[in-house]
Design an enzyme around this catalytic site. Structure first.
Site, PDB file in Angstrom:
ATOM      1  CB  SER A  11      34.851  36.273  29.613  1.00  0.00           C
ATOM      2  OG  SER A  11      35.887  36.113  30.565  1.00  0.00           O
ATOM      3  CG  HIS A  35      37.647  36.476  26.174  1.00  0.00           C
ATOM      4  ND1 HIS A  35      38.365  37.224  25.250  1.00  0.00           N
ATOM      5  CD2 HIS A  35      37.968  36.980  27.387  1.00  0.00           C
ATOM      6  CE1 HIS A  35      39.080  38.141  25.891  1.00  0.00           C
ATOM      7  NE2 HIS A  35      38.860  38.017  27.194  1.00  0.00           N
ATOM      8  CG  ASP A  37      39.735  36.891  30.574  1.00  0.00           C
ATOM      9  OD1 ASP A  37      40.172  37.759  29.789  1.00  0.00           O
ATOM     10  OD2 ASP A  37      38.520  36.676  30.756  1.00  0.00           O
ATOM     11  CG  MET A  39      44.115  37.383  34.490  1.00  0.00           C
ATOM     12  SD  MET A  39      42.922  38.064  35.635  1.00  0.00           S
ATOM     13  CE  MET A  39      41.525  38.357  34.549  1.00  0.00           C
ATOM     14  CG  HIS A  68      42.499  39.319  27.289  1.00  0.00           C
ATOM     15  ND1 HIS A  68      41.508  39.935  28.024  1.00  0.00           N
ATOM     16  CD2 HIS A  68      43.511  40.222  27.208  1.00  0.00           C
ATOM     17  CE1 HIS A  68      41.889  41.152  28.364  1.00  0.00           C
ATOM     18  NE2 HIS A  68      43.105  41.346  27.897  1.00  0.00           N
ATOM     19  CG  MET A  70      44.842  40.709  30.900  1.00  0.00           C
ATOM     20  SD  MET A  70      43.235  40.500  31.684  1.00  0.00           S
ATOM     21  CE  MET A  70      42.789  38.904  31.028  1.00  0.00           C
ATOM     22  CG  MET A 139      41.347  45.809  28.428  1.00  0.00           C
ATOM     23  SD  MET A 139      40.505  44.218  28.619  1.00  0.00           S
ATOM     24  CE  MET A 139      39.696  44.387  30.203  1.00  0.00           C
ATOM     25  CG  ASP A 177      37.453  41.643  27.946  1.00  0.00           C
ATOM     26  OD1 ASP A 177      36.513  41.396  28.715  1.00  0.00           O
ATOM     27  OD2 ASP A 177      38.551  41.056  27.983  1.00  0.00           O
TER      28      ASP A 177
HETATM   29  C1  DX5 Z   1      38.817  41.207  32.782  1.00  0.00           C
HETATM   30  C2  DX5 Z   1      38.728  40.198  31.668  1.00  0.00           C
HETATM   31  C3  DX5 Z   1      37.365  40.018  31.107  1.00  0.00           C
HETATM   32  C4  DX5 Z   1      36.301  39.630  32.112  1.00  0.00           C
HETATM   33  C5  DX5 Z   1      35.110  40.445  31.758  1.00  0.00           C
HETATM   34  O1  DX5 Z   1      40.146  41.544  32.986  1.00  0.00           O
HETATM   35  O2  DX5 Z   1      39.583  40.525  30.602  1.00  0.00           O
HETATM   36  O3  DX5 Z   1      37.368  39.126  29.998  1.00  0.00           O
HETATM   37  O4  DX5 Z   1      35.953  38.278  32.134  1.00  0.00           O
HETATM   38  O5  DX5 Z   1      34.154  40.245  32.727  1.00  0.00           O
HETATM   39  P1  DX5 Z   1      32.749  40.967  32.704  1.00  0.00           P
HETATM   40  O6  DX5 Z   1      32.090  40.616  31.394  1.00  0.00           O
HETATM   41  O7  DX5 Z   1      32.056  40.384  33.882  1.00  0.00           O
HETATM   42  O8  DX5 Z   1      33.010  42.431  32.833  1.00  0.00           O
HETATM   43 ZN    ZN Z   2      39.419  39.315  28.730  1.00  0.00          ZN
END
Ligand code: DX5
Ligand code: ZN
Length: 224
Positions: A11, A35, A37, A39, A68, A70, A139, A177
């Protein structure tokens, strides 16, 4: 790559945003996808990046990008992420009142659809949509931030999803994740997860290449 195979998905949330190409190159040899993220500061409190950055990442790696989302109203942005070069796209069940339409839209745009579920969302809520998905993202922390503590209740959700998919003869990948580390990985492997997202365990380590190699070795993943 055939579905579903065990693989590591670093990620980039925990990478250096000023050096994303460099950080991807450090872990590519041990990864099956990157990956990303996304947001929006509404669905989750944090804000990260959008399609213009995804387009730059696409040009900087040979690995498929796994975006991903969010964000609220993800259906509005499917075309933009497809154009930017996303291969895998997950949307949150909790953000999609018309989930079936959104999932169809992802496929129509030529991407592989996944649905992400928050820690409090039961896997049963995906029963009807399951045959339309390439993957489910479980999650194992509350979405929004890297480096949080793994929530063990996700293990049962993962094994239940595996059973649901097997009972229906589906080629579904189960992605996990949040809080994936060398300590939590063995139980996740036992539970039957396929795709392992890890952020801080890789990019927060002193040597991200060695950290990615260790996790990939534990899951028996090899780039073919
Ligand atoms: C959190 C993200 C993850 C995040 C995970 O909302 O979706 O992808 O990067 O981070 P770690 O592996 O540090 O828990
Ligand atoms: Zn993620």
């Amino acid at each position: 790559m055939s579905l579903p195979v065990r693989l590591l998905a670093p990620s980039l949330l925990s990478a250096d945003f000023a050096h994303l190409a460099r950080d991807m190159a450090r872990v590519e040899a041990y990864s099956g996808m990157m990956h990303v993220d996304v947001m929006d500061g509404h669905f989750v409190p944090n804000i990260t990046l959008g399609p213009p950055v995804v387009q730059c990442l696409k040009a900087a790696t040979s690995l498929p990008l796994d975006c991903h989302l969010m964000i609220e109203n993800p259906g509005r942005y499917l075309k933009a992420f497809a154009k930017a070069g996303a291969t895998y796209l997950s949307v949150h069940q909790e953000a999609c009142p018309h989930l079936h339409r959104t999932v169809q839209g992802i496929r129509e745009e030529g991407m592989r659809p996944g649905v992400a579920i928050n820690p409090a969302t039961p896997v049963d809520s995906l029963e009807v949509i399951l045959p339309d998905l390439d993957f489910v993202l479980v999650m194992s922390v509350n979405p929004g931030f890297g480096g949080q503590k793994f929530l063990p209740a996700s293990l049962e959700k993962i094994s239940k999803l595996r059973k649901m998919a097997q009972a229906r003869g589906l080629d579904l990948a189960v992605q996990v994740d949040g809080g994936v580390t060398r300590e939590t990985l063995p139980a996740l492997l036992d539970a039957g997860a396929h795709w392992f997202v890890a952020g801080s365990a890789i990019f927060g380590a002193p040597d991200p290449t060695a950290a990615a190699k260790e996790l990939a070795d534990m899951m028996g993943f090899r780039r073919s």
